[in-house]
Enzyme design. Structure first.
Site, mmCIF file in Angstrom:
data_model
loop_
_atom_site.group_PDB
_atom_site.id
_atom_site.type_symbol
_atom_site.label_atom_id
_atom_site.label_comp_id
_atom_site.label_asym_id
_atom_site.label_seq_id
_atom_site.Cartn_x
_atom_site.Cartn_y
_atom_site.Cartn_z
ATOM 1 N N ASP A 3 0.781 -1.247 0.000
ATOM 2 C CA ASP A 3 0.000 0.000 0.000
ATOM 3 C C ASP A 3 0.817 1.304 0.000
ATOM 4 O O ASP A 3 1.801 1.413 0.731
ATOM 5 C CB ASP A 3 -0.867 0.107 1.267
ATOM 6 C CG ASP A 3 -1.578 -1.172 1.613
ATOM 7 O OD1 ASP A 3 -1.513 -2.139 0.849
ATOM 8 O OD2 ASP A 3 -2.209 -1.180 2.694
ATOM 9 N N GLU A 181 -10.468 -2.422 4.033
ATOM 10 C CA GLU A 181 -9.153 -1.886 4.396
ATOM 11 C C GLU A 181 -8.976 -0.481 3.807
ATOM 12 O O GLU A 181 -9.724 -0.066 2.924
ATOM 13 C CB GLU A 181 -8.032 -2.813 3.868
ATOM 14 C CG GLU A 181 -8.101 -4.217 4.464
ATOM 15 C CD GLU A 181 -6.974 -5.157 4.000
ATOM 16 O OE1 GLU A 181 -6.381 -5.810 4.847
ATOM 17 O OE2 GLU A 181 -6.719 -5.235 2.784
#
Ligand code: FRU
Length: 473
Positions: A3, A181
């Site tokens: 990420d 998420e």
């Protein structure tokens, strides 16, 4: 890397922190890597900013410039930068913690009072913090984070980034199971009208958890389809987010995950980066010494599409405007069977404006081998009105059973025309249709020698108003 984390702009530089394993190309030892760029095109790699240690790994989060030194970590003259990240402890507990920098992001110290938010949860993560300002009596920091397994976004507020109190919760919503998420929450004007602002809540949906990846056979097609970054359009009153309708995809490809936006980007722009992979096979993609990459930076806008505000995304900065025009023609008719372009390249942008004629399907093929057996096809089927990206013959596809795929998205023609913008890189294609109304991002692993490009027209003729290939270094 996985990420993007801590996206923030300060003093002429975009900071990109990211989930990073400093000691290998597999997911482990999570830390925040760091790179900076003046223009979102050229990046300079810096040392690891926040390293994991024996007690805790450093999971995803965000960063702010604390302009008013509310945290007291800096001074009024030298406002600190503060990172808000998830500390994932060996016990499994996930809490939100702070690190700060007073030297312009060169070095970072963990706050002694960590953690700053603890819900005694093992699935509380990915805080995105931003400054909310609705007049003198309503100004504070807002945090959005997830309770991942509950598919909930939890909101908190703070005056100093250290003491947080709960505001509200959102979710679960939508048809999707899996987990949530990497949330983000931001305002955008609709059709550029400053008097009509809506809020966008971004949530990534994941059929797998990072710690326990299910065997491929256990992943149902329903979960598979849900992988990716989605968004809700709605309202936020400083306490609570309410959605107008169900979530839509930010990008409809397989490889756009954990997308989040920069804080403090210049000119009020909303710029998003996604991680260009998918947990279903992220640990298997072919690699040498590194694995994982970000998507190109995209500017997000809200545009009315079919009567509702929808997120549109387009590549921003010198990547969209620079490069060398290698091929450019106006008004071409392509006959049945298509046309090979006199260009060979690996990193380029193709812009094509198709106006339909008699063809049953048309499009472009990229990263094509000389004999045409290896190829990535981007094609529009007129009868069904769908745009597809087909990577089932794109090169190396056998490393993961869930990798070969065809993404098909309904894209209405506009006055019979399809505007297609395709960015091709060494191992990726990023497709934007109808000026960013649809985006499809997919990894591909072609042979380095597969560099041919063609325009395709099947079952009849196709007309192109313009066709441009811009090659890039
Ligand atoms: C998303 C994610 C986050 C977590 C991070 C760990 O890809 O699972 O929820 O913070 O990756 O690397």
């Amino acid at each position: 890397m996985n990420d993007p984390n801590g996206l923030v702009y300060r003093d002429g530089q975009y900071h990109l922190f990211y989930q990073h394993n400093p000691s290998g190309p597999g997911w482990a030892n999570m830390s925040w890597g760091h790179a900076v760029s003046p223009d979102l095109r050229t990046w300079r790699e810096l040392p690891v900013a926040i390293g994991g240690d024996r007690d805790a790994q450093i999971y995803s989060g965000s960063a702010v410039v604390d302009h008013h030194n509310t945290s007291g970590f800096g001074t009024a003259d030298n406002p600190p930068m503060v990172a808000i990240y998830t500390a994932k402890y060996r016990s499994g507990r996930q809490t939100q913690s702070l690190a700060y920098s007073t030297d312009g992001a060169a070095t970072w110290s963990k706050f002694r009072g960590n953690p700053v938010v603890d819900r005694r949860s093992t699935n509380f993560r990915d805080p995105k913090v931003f400054w909310y300002d609705d007049g003198p009596s309503k100004r504070y920091w807002v945090m959005v984070a997830v309770e991942a397994l509950d598919r909930k976004v939890v909101l908190y507020r703070s005056d100093d980034l250290k003491k947080w109190r709960p505001l509200s919760e959102f979710g679960p919503r939508g048809d999707y199971r899996g987990i949530w998420e990497c949330p983000d929450l931001f305002p955008l004007p609709v059709d550029g009208n400053p008097d009509r602002v809506k809020w966008v809540l971004v949530v990534s949906h994941n059929p797998a958890t990072v710690d326990v990846l299910p065997p491929a056979a256990d992943v149902s097609p329903k979960l598979l389809k849900g992988t990716g970054t989605r968004y809700f359009v709605g309202d936020f009153d400083g306490e609570r987010f309410t959605a107008d309708g169900p979530p839509e995809f930010v990008d409809e490809g397989r490889d756009f995950y954990a997308g989040v936006t920069f804080n403090d980007a210049p000119a009020g722009k909303r710029i998003m980066l996604g991680w260009m992979s998918n947990w279903l096979y992220a640990q298997q993609t072919p690699t040498g010494r590194w694995r994982g990459a970000m998507t190109l930076p995209r500017e997000l806008r809200l545009r009315t599409v079919h009567g509702k505000p929808a997120l549109v995304s387009r590549v921003t900065g010198p990547l969209a405007t620079g490069g060398r025009k290698t091929y450019s023609r106006n008004g071409i008719t392509v006959g049945r069977g298509g046309m090979r372009l006199p260009v060979r390249a690996r990193t380029y942008r193709v812009h094509a404006e198709f106006t339909h004629r008699s063809a049953k399907s048309f499009g472009v093929t990229v990263r094509r081998s000389a004999d045409g057996t290896e190829r990535t096809r981007i094609s529009y089927d007129v009868a069904t009105g769908t745009l597809s990206v087909d990577r089932t013959r794109s090169g190396n596809i056998l490393f993961g059973p869930l990798f070969p795929s065809v993404e098909s998205v309904r894209v209405p023609l506009r006055a019979g025309a399809l505007d297609l913008d395709v960015y091709v890189d060494t191992t990726s294609v990023e497709v934007f249709a109808q000026r960013g109304t649809h985006a499809i991002t997919d990894l591909v692993f072609p042979n380095p020698s597969s560099t041919a490009i063609s325009v395709d027209s099947d079952g009849g003729r196709t007309h192109l108003r313009t066709l441009t290939v811009t090659t890039m270094d």
